[in-house]
Design a protein around this motif. Structure first.
Motif, short mmCIF file in Angstrom:
data_model
loop_
_atom_site.label_atom_id
_atom_site.label_comp_id
_atom_site.label_asym_id
_atom_site.label_seq_id
_atom_site.Cartn_x
_atom_site.Cartn_y
_atom_site.Cartn_z
N THR A 109 -67.09 11.75 18.45
CA THR A 109 -66.76 10.39 18.98
C THR A 109 -67.22 10.43 20.68
O THR A 109 -67.22 11.59 21.05
N GLY A 110 -67.45 9.36 21.28
CA GLY A 110 -67.85 9.52 22.51
C GLY A 110 -69.46 10.16 22.62
O GLY A 110 -69.30 10.94 23.68
N ALA A 111 -70.15 10.09 21.93
CA ALA A 111 -71.20 10.98 21.73
C ALA A 111 -72.44 10.60 22.45
O ALA A 111 -73.25 11.30 22.67
N ALA A 112 -72.25 9.39 23.02
CA ALA A 112 -73.47 9.09 24.07
C ALA A 112 -73.53 9.54 25.20
O ALA A 112 -74.56 9.20 26.16
N PHE A 130 -64.67 16.87 12.24
CA PHE A 130 -64.67 15.67 13.06
C PHE A 130 -64.04 15.94 14.48
O PHE A 130 -63.13 16.74 14.67
N HIS A 131 -64.83 15.66 15.52
CA HIS A 131 -64.58 16.00 16.83
C HIS A 131 -64.11 14.56 17.63
O HIS A 131 -64.79 13.74 18.01
N ALA A 132 -62.83 14.49 17.73
CA ALA A 132 -62.04 13.22 18.34
C ALA A 132 -62.32 13.45 19.94
O ALA A 132 -61.42 14.12 20.51
N ASN A 133 -63.26 13.06 20.55
CA ASN A 133 -63.82 13.42 21.97
C ASN A 133 -63.56 12.09 22.97
O ASN A 133 -63.26 12.60 24.22
N ALA A 134 -63.82 11.25 22.49
CA ALA A 134 -63.74 9.95 23.43
C ALA A 134 -62.63 9.95 24.16
O ALA A 134 -61.29 10.07 23.64
N GLY A 135 -62.70 9.42 25.60
CA GLY A 135 -61.61 9.28 26.28
C GLY A 135 -61.80 8.66 27.81
O GLY A 135 -63.08 8.69 27.80
N ALA A 136 -60.94 8.27 28.39
CA ALA A 136 -61.18 7.53 29.50
C ALA A 136 -60.02 8.32 30.51
O ALA A 136 -59.24 9.06 30.17
N TYR A 137 -60.36 8.10 31.97
CA TYR A 137 -59.57 8.41 32.87
C TYR A 137 -58.81 7.52 33.94
O TYR A 137 -59.73 6.74 34.22
N ASP A 176 -54.68 3.28 24.79
CA ASP A 176 -55.53 2.95 23.35
C ASP A 176 -56.57 3.76 23.12
O ASP A 176 -56.64 4.34 21.81
N LEU A 177 -57.41 4.32 23.96
CA LEU A 177 -58.52 5.19 23.74
C LEU A 177 -58.24 6.48 23.59
O LEU A 177 -58.46 7.54 22.70
N ASN A 178 -57.27 7.04 24.61
CA ASN A 178 -57.19 8.61 24.61
C ASN A 178 -55.88 8.97 23.51
O ASN A 178 -55.94 10.21 23.18
#
Length: 242
Positions: A13-16, A85-92, A110-112
């Motif tokens: 996730t957050g692969a882009a 599965f790599h749960a990578n997406a996140g925000a700061y 919600d994202l993290n």
């Protein structure tokens, strides 16, 4: 190409962009088929065209429960099974808490946090049925210590750490490994949201490292013998101290 992951299917996730894209490239170089999960549809299509047939785009809005519910069926439809599965997406969000926006806190949490729970919940039945699998979550050094200039982000990563280690104990009996990568400051788009004085100081001292280092850590974790679980890896720039 090393071939270390030949025959494996990995979803990230957050692969882009950022860490996610670096991990996509690393896994592709190691011979895996990689499902690129992101919200940025145009970027996903562009990357799939650039990276080749083993890069499979899948648009998912990780903050939308209905979209997440379609994630695993989409993966299986495109590639048939899932090994990791790599749960990578996140925000700061950083800065003084008193100056923050509670609505922005909710969006980041919600994202993290919630998106990690939902996506991992979505992939687990398939892995349990197969009796094998790897789940890796991108955490942060902020999940190991309370960082005073980012209290909400720190809280989100402490939640992730607790989840990873409790879940690891639950699913080990199914042959599933669960671990976390906890980086210090990485040169990704997220640092644009740092307090300016912290970013300027880090840039001046060389206290940021390239996301490809995280890809190397992911590859290390996924290629250990099945008798070995990497619970945590904390990876920091050489001059970073917290």
């Amino acid at each position: 190409m090393s071939g270390q992951l030949s025959g494996k299917v990995i979803a990230i996730t957050g692969a882009a962009s950022g860490i996610g894209l670096a991990c996509v490239r690393g896994c592709l170089d190691a011979g895996a088929r990689v499902v690129l999960i992101d919200y940025a549809d145009d970027k996903l299509r562009s990357l799939a065209a650039e990276l080749g047939e083993n890069a499979i785009p899948l648009r998912v809005d990780l903050t939308n429960p209905e979209s997440v519910a379609g994630m695993m069926p989409g993966i299986l439809d495109k590639v048939g099974h899932l090994d990791a599965f790599h749960a990578n997406a996140g925000a700061y969000i950083g800065g003084d808490f008193i100056d923050g926006d509670p609505d922005a806190f909710d969006r980041m949490l919600d994202l993290n946090v919630n998106a990690v729970f939902r996506t991992v919940h979505a992939v687990l039945p398939h892995m349990i049925e197969r009796g094998t699998g790897d789940i890796v979550v991108t955490s942060s050094v902020a999940g190991h210590t309370a960082v005073p200039w980012e209290p909400i982000y720190t809280a989100s990563k402490h939640a992730v750490q607790a989840f990873v280690h409790a879940l690891r104990r639950q699913v080990a009996k199914h042959g599933i490994r669960v671990g976390a990568i906890a980086p210090g400051p990485v040169l990704t788009p997220l640092v644009a949201n740092w307090p300016k004085e912290n970013l300027d100081r880090a840039m001046a001292s060389g206290n940021l490292f390239d996301p490809k280092e995280i890809a190397e850590v992911l590859l290390f974790m996924l290629t250990r013998p099945r008798t070995v679980t990497i619970r945590d890896i904390v990876i920091l720039p050489a001059n970073f101290d917290i």
